[in-house]
Structure formats: C-alpha cells, structure tokens
Design a protein around this motif. Structure first.
Motif, PDB file in Angstrom:
ATOM      1  N   GLN A 294       0.854  -1.179   0.000  1.00 58.81           N
ATOM      2  CA  GLN A 294       0.000   0.000   0.000  1.00 58.81           C
ATOM      3  C   GLN A 294       0.891   1.230   0.000  1.00 58.81           C
ATOM      4  O   GLN A 294       1.667   1.445   0.933  1.00 58.81           O
ATOM      5  CB  GLN A 294      -0.911   0.023   1.235  1.00 58.81           C
ATOM      6  N   ILE A 295       0.809   2.017  -1.035  1.00 56.37           N
ATOM      7  CA  ILE A 295       1.640   3.218  -1.113  1.00 56.37           C
ATOM      8  C   ILE A 295       1.220   4.171  -0.001  1.00 56.37           C
ATOM      9  O   ILE A 295       0.025   4.471   0.152  1.00 56.37           O
ATOM     10  CB  ILE A 295       1.494   3.878  -2.493  1.00 56.37           C
ATOM     11  N   PRO A 296       2.159   4.627   0.840  1.00 57.52           N
ATOM     12  CA  PRO A 296       1.777   5.391   2.045  1.00 57.52           C
ATOM     13  C   PRO A 296       1.264   6.796   1.787  1.00 57.52           C
ATOM     14  O   PRO A 296       0.843   7.466   2.720  1.00 57.52           O
ATOM     15  CB  PRO A 296       3.083   5.422   2.853  1.00 57.52           C
ATOM     16  N   ILE A 297       1.299   7.284   0.574  1.00 57.98           N
ATOM     17  CA  ILE A 297       0.813   8.635   0.286  1.00 57.98           C
ATOM     18  C   ILE A 297      -0.612   8.526  -0.249  1.00 57.98           C
ATOM     19  O   ILE A 297      -0.845   7.885  -1.274  1.00 57.98           O
ATOM     20  CB  ILE A 297       1.720   9.344  -0.732  1.00 57.98           C
ATOM     21  N   PRO A 298      -1.598   9.125   0.427  1.00 56.73           N
ATOM     22  CA  PRO A 298      -2.984   9.004  -0.049  1.00 56.73           C
ATOM     23  C   PRO A 298      -3.192   9.751  -1.352  1.00 56.73           C
ATOM     24  O   PRO A 298      -2.483  10.702  -1.680  1.00 56.73           O
ATOM     25  CB  PRO A 298      -3.805   9.632   1.095  1.00 56.73           C
ATOM     26  N   GLY A 299      -4.184   9.319  -2.085  1.00 53.95           N
ATOM     27  CA  GLY A 299      -4.499   9.943  -3.366  1.00 53.95           C
ATOM     28  C   GLY A 299      -4.980   8.910  -4.364  1.00 53.95           C
ATOM     29  O   GLY A 299      -5.271   7.753  -4.007  1.00 53.95           O
ATOM     30  N   LYS A 300      -5.063   9.307  -5.640  1.00 53.79           N
ATOM     31  CA  LYS A 300      -5.509   8.422  -6.692  1.00 53.79           C
ATOM     32  C   LYS A 300      -4.333   8.096  -7.612  1.00 53.79           C
ATOM     33  O   LYS A 300      -3.546   8.979  -7.957  1.00 53.79           O
ATOM     34  CB  LYS A 300      -6.638   9.071  -7.501  1.00 53.79           C
ATOM     35  N   TYR A 301      -4.246   6.825  -8.029  1.00 55.42           N
ATOM     36  CA  TYR A 301      -3.170   6.355  -8.887  1.00 55.42           C
ATOM     37  C   TYR A 301      -3.795   5.714 -10.132  1.00 55.42           C
ATOM     38  O   TYR A 301      -4.868   5.097 -10.062  1.00 55.42           O
ATOM     39  CB  TYR A 301      -2.294   5.344  -8.155  1.00 55.42           C
ATOM     40  N   ARG A 302      -3.091   5.856 -11.255  1.00 55.22           N
ATOM     41  CA  ARG A 302      -3.648   5.317 -12.493  1.00 55.22           C
ATOM     42  C   ARG A 302      -2.619   4.576 -13.327  1.00 55.22           C
ATOM     43  O   ARG A 302      -2.889   3.479 -13.794  1.00 55.22           O
ATOM     44  CB  ARG A 302      -4.280   6.440 -13.325  1.00 55.22           C
ATOM     45  N   LEU A 303      -1.454   5.142 -13.553  1.00 56.71           N
ATOM     46  CA  LEU A 303      -0.470   4.558 -14.460  1.00 56.71           C
ATOM     47  C   LEU A 303       0.777   4.171 -13.694  1.00 56.71           C
ATOM     48  O   LEU A 303       1.155   4.810 -12.710  1.00 56.71           O
ATOM     49  CB  LEU A 303      -0.110   5.556 -15.559  1.00 56.71           C
ATOM     50  N   VAL A 304       1.439   3.114 -14.178  1.00 55.64           N
ATOM     51  CA  VAL A 304       2.697   2.662 -13.602  1.00 55.64           C
ATOM     52  C   VAL A 304       3.638   2.329 -14.753  1.00 55.64           C
ATOM     53  O   VAL A 304       3.211   1.865 -15.812  1.00 55.64           O
ATOM     54  CB  VAL A 304       2.476   1.436 -12.680  1.00 55.64           C
ATOM     55  N   SER A 305       4.921   2.620 -14.538  1.00 51.87           N
ATOM     56  CA  SER A 305       5.914   2.350 -15.575  1.00 51.87           C
ATOM     57  C   SER A 305       7.218   1.916 -14.925  1.00 51.87           C
ATOM     58  O   SER A 305       7.630   2.491 -13.910  1.00 51.87           O
ATOM     59  CB  SER A 305       6.157   3.604 -16.429  1.00 51.87           C
ATOM     60  N   PRO A 306       7.862   0.889 -15.460  1.00 48.49           N
ATOM     61  CA  PRO A 306       9.198   0.533 -14.960  1.00 48.49           C
ATOM     62  C   PRO A 306      10.215   1.582 -15.379  1.00 48.49           C
ATOM     63  O   PRO A 306       9.982   2.391 -16.289  1.00 48.49           O
ATOM     64  CB  PRO A 306       9.470  -0.821 -15.609  1.00 48.49           C
ATOM     65  N   THR A 307      11.363   1.572 -14.743  1.00 48.76           N
ATOM     66  CA  THR A 307      12.433   2.516 -15.047  1.00 48.76           C
ATOM     67  C   THR A 307      13.711   1.744 -15.349  1.00 48.76           C
ATOM     68  O   THR A 307      13.721   0.508 -15.406  1.00 48.76           O
ATOM     69  CB  THR A 307      12.648   3.476 -13.866  1.00 48.76           C
ATOM     70  N   CYS A 308      14.794   2.498 -15.511  1.00 50.68           N
ATOM     71  CA  CYS A 308      16.078   1.851 -15.767  1.00 50.68           C
ATOM     72  C   CYS A 308      16.553   1.056 -14.558  1.00 50.68           C
ATOM     73  O   CYS A 308      17.351   0.126 -14.687  1.00 50.68           O
ATOM     74  CB  CYS A 308      17.116   2.895 -16.157  1.00 50.68           C
ATOM     75  N   ASP A 309      16.082   1.413 -13.370  1.00 47.25           N
ATOM     76  CA  ASP A 309      16.400   0.667 -12.152  1.00 47.25           C
ATOM     77  C   ASP A 309      15.241  -0.285 -11.876  1.00 47.25           C
ATOM     78  O   ASP A 309      14.099   0.141 -11.712  1.00 47.25           O
ATOM     79  CB  ASP A 309      16.576   1.637 -10.975  1.00 47.25           C
ATOM     80  N   PRO A 310      15.492  -1.586 -11.817  1.00 44.61           N
ATOM     81  CA  PRO A 310      14.376  -2.524 -11.632  1.00 44.61           C
ATOM     82  C   PRO A 310      13.676  -2.381 -10.291  1.00 44.61           C
ATOM     83  O   PRO A 310      12.582  -2.911 -10.126  1.00 44.61           O
ATOM     84  CB  PRO A 310      15.050  -3.900 -11.767  1.00 44.61           C
ATOM     85  N   ASP A 311      14.276  -1.693  -9.360  1.00 49.59           N
ATOM     86  CA  ASP A 311      13.654  -1.530  -8.049  1.00 49.59           C
ATOM     87  C   ASP A 311      12.763  -0.292  -7.990  1.00 49.59           C
ATOM     88  O   ASP A 311      12.040  -0.099  -7.018  1.00 49.59           O
ATOM     89  CB  ASP A 311      14.736  -1.435  -6.963  1.00 49.59           C
ATOM     90  N   LEU A 312      12.798   0.553  -9.013  1.00 53.49           N
ATOM     91  CA  LEU A 312      12.044   1.803  -8.991  1.00 53.49           C
ATOM     92  C   LEU A 312      10.898   1.759  -9.990  1.00 53.49           C
ATOM     93  O   LEU A 312      11.070   1.315 -11.136  1.00 53.49           O
ATOM     94  CB  LEU A 312      12.961   2.992  -9.326  1.00 53.49           C
TER      95      LEU A 312
END
Length: 635
Positions: A294-312
């Motif tokens: 659960q992401i600790p910052i409240p709000g609405k989320y819609r899109l997710v994308s991987p980055t060059c760092d696999p952990d981010l």
C-alpha cells in the motif's frame, strides 16, 4: 480728567464673566489691580426711589466704600473636590457651574466660582467616583472589549481583521463578520451574532477611532511569517532527506544488480557449455504472488511504468487537493518520493526509453504540457508546449532524443529533447480524424510510429529526419475484430523490436487483443506491400485474435514482453473479475494462458512488466494505491 491707563489683573484674580445686559445678583467686590488705577462696576438699581443718586450707574474713583456682602457659599460635596475636564456626567461627578441650561423657564444663577472662562483652565469641579463605580472599572473585561465575538481573536485598527460595527452597534473583526453575513443559499437572511438583528454585508461599517484599546498585531504577524518560513524549510529538508535516502538505496540496488548480473553471466556461460544441440524447449514459467504493498501517500493512482532501475517504479499521483504529480516509488525500501509541480491537470501518459540505458521519463498531461524527468536527480529538466491536451507519449525506438506526443485534436507533435522550445513537426492525418478525436496511444516500433484513436489506427513512416516527408497509412485490423469495436489501448512489446499489440472493446463484447508486427526495413513482408502500394501499411498480424472473458469499460493499460526462451506474453487487467489475464502470444498459437488473482478490492488500471536477468516481475496498480507484484519462475 487725565486719561486712565487700562488696568491689568493677575492670574490669581477670578473676574466675573457676565453675558451682555445681565446683572449680578449681588454687589461685586472691587478687584485689586497690579498696576495703575482701577475701575469698579456698581450694579444698577432696579428702580429709583427718589433718594437714589442721579448718577447711580456712573463710574467712581476708589474710595472708602463699605465692604460688600459676602457671596453665597459653594454647595457642599462629600469628599475632596476633583476636576473633570469633560462635559458629560457618566462618572457620577457633580457639576457646580449651574443647573441645566436646557430648562429655559427656570434658569439657574451662574456660580461665580466656576463661571469664569479662565478659572482653573476651563476644568469643572466634580466629586470622586463612588465605590461601586470603582468596582465596576476594576471588574471590566478587557479581553471581551478587545476581541472579536466570532473568532475570539483580537481585532486591530487596520488590515483584514480591523474593527467594524453593524447597524445595531455591535463590534466585530471585518473578515469574520463578512464571512458570517455571506448567505450560503439564495434568499437566506443573516443576523447579528449577538442580538439576532437582521443584517447584511451592507451594514458593515468601518470604525476610525482616535484611539482604541487593541493588541499590536504586527509582532504576531512577524511571528506567523517566521513560523511559515520554518515550516517550508522543514518540508524542504524532509523532501531532501527522502531524496538522499532514495539515492543511497539506488546505489545499493545498483551494486546488488551488478553482483547478480555477474553471477548470472557465470551461470549462463556454464549452461551454454553444457547445452547439447537437441535440448527440449524451456518449460513455461509459473507465477507466484511476490508482494502486495500500500503506497503510504494518499491519493488516486492510475499509471505505472518501470524505469532503468528494476527496483524503482514511476507512477502518476493525484492528491486529495487535486494536485497532479509524479511519484517515484522504491519497491525494496518502500520509500515514495513525490516530484511536485509536474502538471496542473490529469497526467495521461508516462513512458521511458525502450533501450532502458538512460534514467529519463516523459509525461503528457491534459494541461497541454509535457515533461522530461531525470529520475536519478528526481528533477524536471525540460517542459514541452503541446498546444492541445496531451493523451499519449512515446520515445523513438532507437534514438531517445526524439519524443512523440498524441494530442486531443487527433494530431502528433514531435520534439527533439535537445531543443524543447519548439517542435520538430506536427503530424496531421490528411484524411481527417477518421472517427476519433483524440490519440490515446502512440508507440514507435521498428521504423514506424503507430497512432490510435477510438475508431482508427494509423501508421506513420519516414520520421527519422526533419527533411524527410512523412507517409501515413491506415492499419486494417483482422476481420475477427467487429467493425463497431473501439481501439482503447496500444502497447509495444518489451524485449522484442517491432512487436506490439492492440486492445479493442465494444458494448458487452469481451475485450479482444490483437498482436501485430512491423517487419524490418527491406524484409519480405515489407517488399510485398511496397510492390503493391507504397502508401499501404506495413503492419502484419501474425497471431490470431485473443479474447478475455469479460468486457472492458475503463481505459485500462496492459503490458507485453518477451523474455529469453519463454516466448512473449501479454498481461491485461480483467475488470469484472478483478484479476490479470495472461496470454501466450508467441507465434501462431496465441491463446489465453492463465490468470493472476491479486485479491484486490478495486480493479487494476495498469499492468507493466519489469524484466530482470533471471525472471520477470509483473506490477499492477489500482486507483487506491495498492501495488500488486507477481514473480515468474521456470518449472
């Protein structure tokens, strides 16, 4: 007779001041001059009786006149006589001058002691206040007299909270009473908070007192300003601390990744040495739930994308105050870092370069701007003016210096990130919107740019140079897709060039997914198409249409990837069952493979793969900020 000098009198003398034509009720004692002769005024006689002297009103030189009768005594008062320099009777003093002059029928005689204009510098003798009056002053509530009855804070003689009054006379701070008298609904009648008298904002009257009992608010304002500065500085330090923690974690993750990469290379070398020519194909991967966060910052989320760092992971975030920003989330450390001031309206797209060698990311927003973000420094390094609301974004498949943005007016704007001030070109479909008004998807695969609206899919070619003349052609989808179906998403395949997929929906029709391919330049399919029609689309569909078991109503996004010997897969959110459908899309046997159940309360809106050297991690996010992670492993 010799002329007489005008007499002068000392300050200690108390002359009698009479109005013109008035006669004193008693003889006046002659006043002693300080120099020169003096004159005495003899009061006139009311009537002559025959024995009265003929010149009764004449002036006489001083002589041995008999002593005049004493003046009437001053009325006695209790206690010492005090002075009162005002002319009201609010403190209970006694006015010894005379009775009220308002009574014209019975005028009181003037008091010779206090009637003079020069006596005691104009002060009036009054008795001291009574004990009950002193008690009332001592018990006076100064806090009530200097504070607003609405907010219980001190008012001042200036600023938004200056002292004002209503028509009824009650006092308030201006900002408080204006807000109090503002009607919430049409026709509402507001009243004074103290006496319930009907009032409105036109009754608010500023007061301009010579002096009021107030509290100096300048120092308080300074303290509040200092407190606000300290709060901003503290928030900046906290944000900087989170950034430094993120940098440290990224450095540690990079070291771990390099160590794992070295170990993988060692195992790969040993495996290649021991492999024989007719090894059976690798088994299909199996999936297991890795984690639910659960992401600790409240709000609405819609899109997710991987980055060059696999952990981010990079996600879009909409706060409860309707602030639109980007959120960089570390999966291992559970540290979110918000990149503020990215956009003022909804973010519709976030993309990273297909090569993965750079730490860049691009966004497109409904506020008609786009951003280029440097993930390592967590800063926005460039902004692009789109001229229309942005719906989609894509990097060039081989050169990350070029960006494409799909806009709400069914056009594409191309930028060079090295010169963000002006676009390279705008791509306008010569055949018009073709049934759609906004481009929800743009992907660059091979040497082609694929753009899609709800009603049409178009291929653009010859975009590598600013001098080249672009060519566009409509992509004809397979007949298994109904003509009334709407294309709602297009995604490229991570890990395999030229491969992409399209998603279709329509009414109660289950969602359909079509795998497509753009052959390499000079290939067989490319030559055959060019031979018949140079302006025809080069897109081919090597696999049959795949269908889910439920319709799609949301603008969800899916993920597609190819990893090692395990072939290519497509993962799409299933809205009705709140699961993830997995499709095997390798070759001519594309089919539904399995499903992943995140057991979430809301349907997932986006799923994307994270390609690691030895496995694949699939990430899905829903609107409430629940991040579901699944991991593949070979049997």
């Amino acid at each position: 007779m010799a002329a007489l000098a005008a007499p002068t009198f000392s300050r200690a003398d108390v002359p009698v001041a009479l109005p013109p034509g008035a006669h004193p009720p008693y003889p006046i004692a002659p006043m002693q001059p300080t120099n020169g002769p003096f004159l005495a005024a003899i009061p006139p006689v009311a009537a002559h009786d025959g024995n009265a002297p003929a010149a009764a009103n004449a002036l006489h030189l001083p002589g041995p006149d008999p002593a005049p009768p004493p003046p009437p005594p001053v009325p006695a008062v209790d206690g010492p006589i005090v002075l009162d320099d005002d002319d009201d009777d609010d403190d209970g003093g006694v006015d010894l001058t005379a009775a009220s002059s308002d009574n014209d029928d019975n005028p009181a005689p003037a008091d010779p002691v206090c009637a003079s204009n020069d006596s005691l510098d104009g002060h009036i003798l009054r008795p001291p206040p009574k004990p009950e009056q002193l008690d009332a002053r001592a018990n006076f509530d100064w806090e009530e007299a200097t504070t607003c009855a609405i907010c219980m804070c001190e008012w001042s003689d200036h600023g938004p909270h200056r002292i004002v009054s209503l028509a009824c006379g009650h006092l308030f701070g201006r900002s408080c009473i204006v807000r109090w008298l503002t009607p919430q609904v049409r026709g509402e009648r507001k009243k004074c908070p103290k006496c319930n008298t009907i009032a409105n904002r036109n009754d608010v009257r500023p007061l301009f007192p010579v002096a009021i009992v107030g509290v100096e608010t300048e120092k308080l304002d300074e303290l509040r300003t200092e407190l606000n500065k300290e709060r901003i500085a503290r928030e900046e330090l906290e944000r900087r601390n989170n950034q430094l923690q993120m940098h440290l974690h990224m450095a540690r993750a990079e070291c771990i990744k390099l160590e794992k990469r070295l170990a993988d290379l060692d195992r790969e070398e040993k495996r290649k040495k021991s492999r024989i020519a007719h090894d059976p194909p690798s088994a299909a991967p199996t999936w297991k739930t890795l984690d639910t966060l659960q992401i600790p910052i409240p709000g609405k989320y819609r899109l997710v994308s991987p980055t060059c760092d696999p952990d981010l992971l990079l996600m879009t975030h909409q706060s409860d105050h309707d602030d639109h920003s980007l959120l960089l989330y570390s999966v291992g450390a559970n540290i979110p870092v918000v990149l503020p001031h990215a956009h003022t309206k909804l973010v519709r797209a976030i993309v990273v370069p297909p090569t993965g060698a750079t730490s860049l990311a691009a966004t497109a927003s409904m506020d008609a701007t786009a951003c280029l973000v440097q993930l390592r420094s967590q800063t926005i390094i460039a902004r692009f003016a789109l001229g229309a609301p942005g719906w989609s974004a894509a990097f060039h498949s081989s050169d990350p210096n070029y960006l494409f943005f799909g806009r709400a007016n069914n056009t594409v704007r191309m930028f060079d990130v090295r010169w963000p001030a002006a676009p390279l070109r705008d791509l306008v479909d010569p055949l018009g919107p073709r049934g759609g008004q906004f481009l929800h998807s743009v992907v660059h695969v091979g040497s082609s740019l694929i753009t899609a609206s709800m009603r049409s899919v178009v291929e653009w070619r010859h975009l590598d140079g600013p001098a080249a003349a672009p060519v566009c052609a409509e992509v004809v989808v397979p007949p298994d897709v109904p003509a009334t179906a709407q294309c709602f998403a297009v995604e490229r395949c991570h890990g395999r060039a030229g491969l992409f997929a399209l998603a279709f929906r329509g009414g109660n029709m289950p969602a359909k997914y079509v795998v497509a391919n753009v052959p390499a330049a000079g290939g067989e399919a490319s030559s055959a198409a060019a031979a018949t029609d140079p302006a025809a689309s080069l897109v081919v569909f090597p696999s049959p249409v795949m269908a889910s078991n439920s319709p799609a109503t949301l603008m969800t996004r899916f993920g597609m990837w190819a990893h090692g010997d395990h072939g290519a897969y497509l993962a799409a959110p299933n809205e009705a069952h709140r699961i993830i459908d997995l499709f095997d899309v390798d070759g001519a046997v594309s089919k539904w493979d399995s499903c992943l159940d995140p057991k979430c309360a809301a349907p997932l809106l986006d799923t994307k793969p994270i390609l690691l050297p030895d496995r694949v991690v699939l990430a899905g996010v829903n609107e409430q900020g629940q991040l579901h992670l699944f991991e593949s492993s070979a049997e």
